[in-house]
Enzyme design. Sequence first.
Site, mmCIF file in Angstrom:
data_model
loop_
_atom_site.group_PDB
_atom_site.id
_atom_site.type_symbol
_atom_site.label_atom_id
_atom_site.label_comp_id
_atom_site.label_asym_id
_atom_site.label_seq_id
_atom_site.Cartn_x
_atom_site.Cartn_y
_atom_site.Cartn_z
ATOM 1 N N THR A 13 41.858 -2.546 84.215
ATOM 2 C CA THR A 13 40.761 -2.997 83.202
ATOM 3 C C THR A 13 40.035 -2.018 82.727
ATOM 4 O OG1 THR A 13 39.283 -2.914 85.015
ATOM 5 C CG2 THR A 13 40.511 -4.909 84.870
ATOM 6 N N GLN A 15 39.839 1.420 79.777
ATOM 7 C CA GLN A 15 40.456 1.704 78.481
ATOM 8 C C GLN A 15 41.790 1.953 78.418
ATOM 9 O OE1 GLN A 15 38.802 4.463 74.996
ATOM 10 N NE2 GLN A 15 40.136 5.653 76.526
ATOM 11 N N ALA A 85 38.903 4.908 88.433
ATOM 12 C CA ALA A 85 38.160 6.128 88.682
ATOM 13 C C ALA A 85 36.532 5.815 88.313
ATOM 14 C CB ALA A 85 38.305 7.322 87.879
ATOM 15 N N THR A 128 41.770 15.428 84.288
ATOM 16 C CA THR A 128 40.768 15.690 83.278
ATOM 17 C C THR A 128 40.757 17.030 82.971
ATOM 18 O OG1 THR A 128 38.977 15.125 82.505
ATOM 19 C CG2 THR A 128 39.142 15.468 85.083
ATOM 20 N N GLU A 130 37.702 17.981 82.032
ATOM 21 C CA GLU A 130 36.431 18.197 82.903
ATOM 22 C C GLU A 130 36.647 19.215 84.063
ATOM 23 O OE1 GLU A 130 33.010 17.326 82.699
ATOM 24 O OE2 GLU A 130 33.827 17.276 80.708
ATOM 25 N N TYR A 152 31.928 14.976 89.055
ATOM 26 C CA TYR A 152 33.081 14.069 88.568
ATOM 27 C C TYR A 152 34.373 15.143 88.368
ATOM 28 C CZ TYR A 152 36.322 12.116 85.040
ATOM 29 O OH TYR A 152 37.396 11.497 84.365
ATOM 30 N N LYS A 156 37.821 15.160 90.548
ATOM 31 C CA LYS A 156 39.099 15.149 90.021
ATOM 32 C C LYS A 156 39.791 16.143 90.323
ATOM 33 C CE LYS A 156 39.113 11.352 87.373
ATOM 34 N NZ LYS A 156 40.530 10.624 87.148
HETATM 35 P P1 NAP Z 1 37.487 3.449 82.293
HETATM 36 O O1 NAP Z 1 37.578 2.756 81.040
HETATM 37 O O2 NAP Z 1 36.306 3.903 82.894
HETATM 38 O O3 NAP Z 1 38.373 2.991 83.451
HETATM 39 C C1 NAP Z 1 38.117 3.033 84.734
HETATM 40 C C2 NAP Z 1 38.981 2.047 85.819
HETATM 41 O O4 NAP Z 1 39.072 2.367 87.065
HETATM 42 C C3 NAP Z 1 38.413 0.751 85.577
HETATM 43 O O5 NAP Z 1 39.401 -0.378 85.341
HETATM 44 C C4 NAP Z 1 37.570 0.153 86.681
HETATM 45 O O6 NAP Z 1 37.704 -0.974 87.087
HETATM 46 C C5 NAP Z 1 38.546 0.940 87.843
HETATM 47 N N1 NAP Z 1 38.077 1.520 89.042
HETATM 48 C C6 NAP Z 1 36.848 1.911 89.023
HETATM 49 N N2 NAP Z 1 36.622 2.112 90.621
HETATM 50 C C7 NAP Z 1 37.860 1.476 91.401
HETATM 51 C C8 NAP Z 1 38.282 1.456 92.480
HETATM 52 N N3 NAP Z 1 37.232 1.943 93.443
HETATM 53 N N4 NAP Z 1 39.389 0.906 92.734
HETATM 54 C C9 NAP Z 1 40.088 0.505 91.824
HETATM 55 N N5 NAP Z 1 39.827 0.632 90.438
HETATM 56 C C10 NAP Z 1 38.678 1.103 90.108
HETATM 57 O O7 NAP Z 1 38.399 4.907 82.246
HETATM 58 P P2 NAP Z 1 39.406 5.333 81.064
HETATM 59 O O8 NAP Z 1 38.927 6.069 79.900
HETATM 60 O O9 NAP Z 1 40.449 4.121 81.065
HETATM 61 O O10 NAP Z 1 40.242 6.585 81.845
HETATM 62 C C11 NAP Z 1 41.210 6.264 82.840
HETATM 63 C C12 NAP Z 1 41.430 7.522 83.933
HETATM 64 O O11 NAP Z 1 41.621 8.573 83.056
HETATM 65 C C13 NAP Z 1 40.458 7.480 84.828
HETATM 66 O O12 NAP Z 1 40.514 7.944 86.013
HETATM 67 C C14 NAP Z 1 39.490 8.890 83.835
HETATM 68 O O13 NAP Z 1 38.638 9.400 84.994
HETATM 69 C C15 NAP Z 1 40.857 9.502 83.543
HETATM 70 N N6 NAP Z 1 40.420 10.148 82.242
HETATM 71 C C16 NAP Z 1 39.808 9.810 81.307
HETATM 72 C C17 NAP Z 1 39.797 10.288 80.024
HETATM 73 C C18 NAP Z 1 39.277 9.910 78.864
HETATM 74 O O14 NAP Z 1 38.919 10.496 77.916
HETATM 75 N N7 NAP Z 1 39.091 8.642 78.469
HETATM 76 C C19 NAP Z 1 40.129 11.743 79.812
HETATM 77 C C20 NAP Z 1 40.646 12.301 81.022
HETATM 78 C C21 NAP Z 1 41.008 11.577 82.287
HETATM 79 P P3 NAP Z 1 36.330 -1.869 86.728
HETATM 80 O O15 NAP Z 1 36.453 -2.442 85.375
HETATM 81 O O16 NAP Z 1 36.294 -2.937 87.678
HETATM 82 O O17 NAP Z 1 35.059 -1.216 86.534
HETATM 83 O O1 F7E Z 2 30.349 13.145 76.613
HETATM 84 C C1 F7E Z 2 27.556 14.743 74.849
HETATM 85 C C2 F7E Z 2 27.537 14.899 76.100
HETATM 86 O O2 F7E Z 2 30.104 11.048 77.921
HETATM 87 C C3 F7E Z 2 31.012 13.830 75.556
HETATM 88 C C4 F7E Z 2 35.078 10.879 80.376
HETATM 89 O O3 F7E Z 2 35.973 10.201 79.735
HETATM 90 O O4 F7E Z 2 36.027 12.926 78.792
HETATM 91 C C5 F7E Z 2 34.910 11.892 79.357
HETATM 92 O O5 F7E Z 2 33.744 12.765 79.653
HETATM 93 C C6 F7E Z 2 29.931 15.099 74.995
HETATM 94 C C7 F7E Z 2 29.139 15.618 76.233
HETATM 95 O O6 F7E Z 2 32.347 12.122 77.640
HETATM 96 C C8 F7E Z 2 25.318 12.069 74.385
HETATM 97 O O7 F7E Z 2 26.769 15.802 77.024
HETATM 98 C C9 F7E Z 2 25.485 13.993 73.545
HETATM 99 O O8 F7E Z 2 29.104 17.021 76.133
HETATM 100 O O9 F7E Z 2 31.423 10.790 75.973
HETATM 101 P P1 F7E Z 2 30.993 11.604 77.131
HETATM 102 P P2 F7E Z 2 32.906 13.531 78.801
HETATM 103 O O10 F7E Z 2 31.433 13.755 79.436
HETATM 104 O O11 F7E Z 2 33.355 14.704 77.798
HETATM 105 C C10 F7E Z 2 36.665 13.330 80.165
HETATM 106 C C11 F7E Z 2 37.670 14.219 79.660
HETATM 107 C C12 F7E Z 2 36.739 12.652 81.314
HETATM 108 O O12 F7E Z 2 37.549 12.832 82.014
HETATM 109 C C13 F7E Z 2 35.625 11.774 81.587
HETATM 110 O O13 F7E Z 2 36.172 10.651 82.367
HETATM 111 O O14 F7E Z 2 28.991 14.374 74.350
HETATM 112 N N1 F7E Z 2 26.591 13.693 74.491
HETATM 113 N N2 F7E Z 2 24.598 12.895 73.843
HETATM 114 C C14 F7E Z 2 26.748 12.332 74.891
HETATM 115 N N3 F7E Z 2 27.246 11.920 75.848
HETATM 116 C C15 F7E Z 2 26.775 10.653 76.210
HETATM 117 N N4 F7E Z 2 27.643 9.860 77.078
HETATM 118 N N5 F7E Z 2 25.727 9.980 75.594
HETATM 119 C C16 F7E Z 2 25.001 10.707 74.795
HETATM 120 O O15 F7E Z 2 24.096 10.067 74.298
#
Ligand code: NAP
Ligand code: F7E
Length: 324
Positions: A13, A15, A85, A128, A130, A152, A156
């Site tokens: 569910t 992104q 996650a 990630t 991160e 986080y 991870k």
């Molecule tokens: P997201 O939109 O936050 O989606 C996270 C998903 O995990 C949701 O479907 C959520 O379900 C589900 N979830 C949360 N807790 C769970 C649990 N205990 N058991 C089963 N499912 C659970 O994240 P995303 O951006 O699609 O990212 C997908 C994955 O890639 C994540 O693992 C994230 O940490 C990792 N990642 C993301 C990025 C990025 O920039 N987007 C970069 C690097 C890695 P609900 O909808 O019910 O809450």
């Molecule tokens: O922040 C700065 C904040 O929350 C990006 C997740 O998908 O990518 C994501 O993590 C930057 C940071 O993403 C605001 O401090 C400034 O430096 O969009 P973000 P993130 O923390 O990089 C990684 C790869 C993952 O794996 C994670 O799951 O933007 N920032 N002002 C802000 N960030 C937020 N959220 N809100 C602000 O108002």
Amino acid sequence: MTNKKSALITGVTGQDGAYLSKLLLEKGYAVHGLLARRSTDTLWRLRELGIADDVTLIDGDITDLSSLIRALRKSDASEVYNLGAQSFVGTSWQQPTLTAQVDGVGVINVLESLRIAKPEAHFYQASTSEMFGLIQAAKQSETTAFYPRSPYGVAKLMGHWATVNYRESFGMHASSGILFNHESPLRGIEFVTRKVSHGVASIKLGTQKRLKLGNIDAKRDWGFAGDYVEAMWLMLQQDIADDYVIATGVTTTVRDMCKIAFQHVGLNYEDHIDIDQQFFRPAEVDVLLGDPAKAELNLGWKPKTSLETLIVMMVEADIRRLRR
Ligand code: NAP
Ligand code: F7E
């Protein structure tokens, strides 16, 4: 009986779950998604992509091992993508134990369920950038040392090393994608790009006056989620499982990303942004910049979407939603 390949996606569910489901359906897979029960509606992304009725949902949670074993048996999946996650870095300081249980121990649960019920299946772990945190090299690749800066990132890292360890211990086809930030109109509203695209759309349409942000000097390597799910699939099609950095190789400040978004609707970001301490983090990841050379060489993967195209796509989508 059907000869379709079957996939199981945790985090269906989210992104990436939505874009990956669409990609796999287009490739002819039977797509199964683990649905962690919530009191709110979480299927909006699948609906927005028009695939809500095409994905078979199976109740389960990655913190519940037996639900994973049942989901594997029911789906008979030959490919398992662990995207589930607690993925918001900011929240991980407020809920560190839950983050560790889901993002760390949860990965071990998925690996254990595979080891018990389907050891031959190919496995993808959503690692990630991160994990690089306080960066140890100007451009981060698969060989760069990790230094996580948030609960986080720490959790991870556990999931990442567990994936490597199950590959090396049991010969499992387990790959880890070290994905840098990737965004889309389906991004959660708490992440900065979507917060900005939604804010810009609201300010343009007159329903909001100002936008509060935190550290706008942070730099990120942002790509489009639709491009990145292709890399996930490609990893599981290889003969040998491995780990790959997926990134664009371009880094931009939050400030410049805002400039692009506001400029698109004819506004100056400086006239509409307030800096608010509540959005600063206890420890920041100042800059991330990925080197996707290995993915290009081994997988033939390259990002297709520029940051400008991505941000315009997101602002336009939010304007459309708000007009509706
Ligand atoms: P997201 O939109 O936050 O989606 C996270 C998903 O995990 C949701 O479907 C959520 O379900 C589900 N979830 C949360 N807790 C769970 C649990 N205990 N058991 C089963 N499912 C659970 O994240 P995303 O951006 O699609 O990212 C997908 C994955 O890639 C994540 O693992 C994230 O940490 C990792 N990642 C993301 C990025 C990025 O920039 N987007 C970069 C690097 C890695 P609900 O909808 O019910 O809450
Ligand atoms: O922040 C700065 C904040 O929350 C990006 C997740 O998908 O990518 C994501 O993590 C930057 C940071 O993403 C605001 O401090 C400034 O430096 O969009 P973000 P993130 O923390 O990089 C990684 C790869 C993952 O794996 C994670 O799951 O933007 N920032 N002002 C802000 N960030 C937020 N959220 N809100 C602000 O108002």
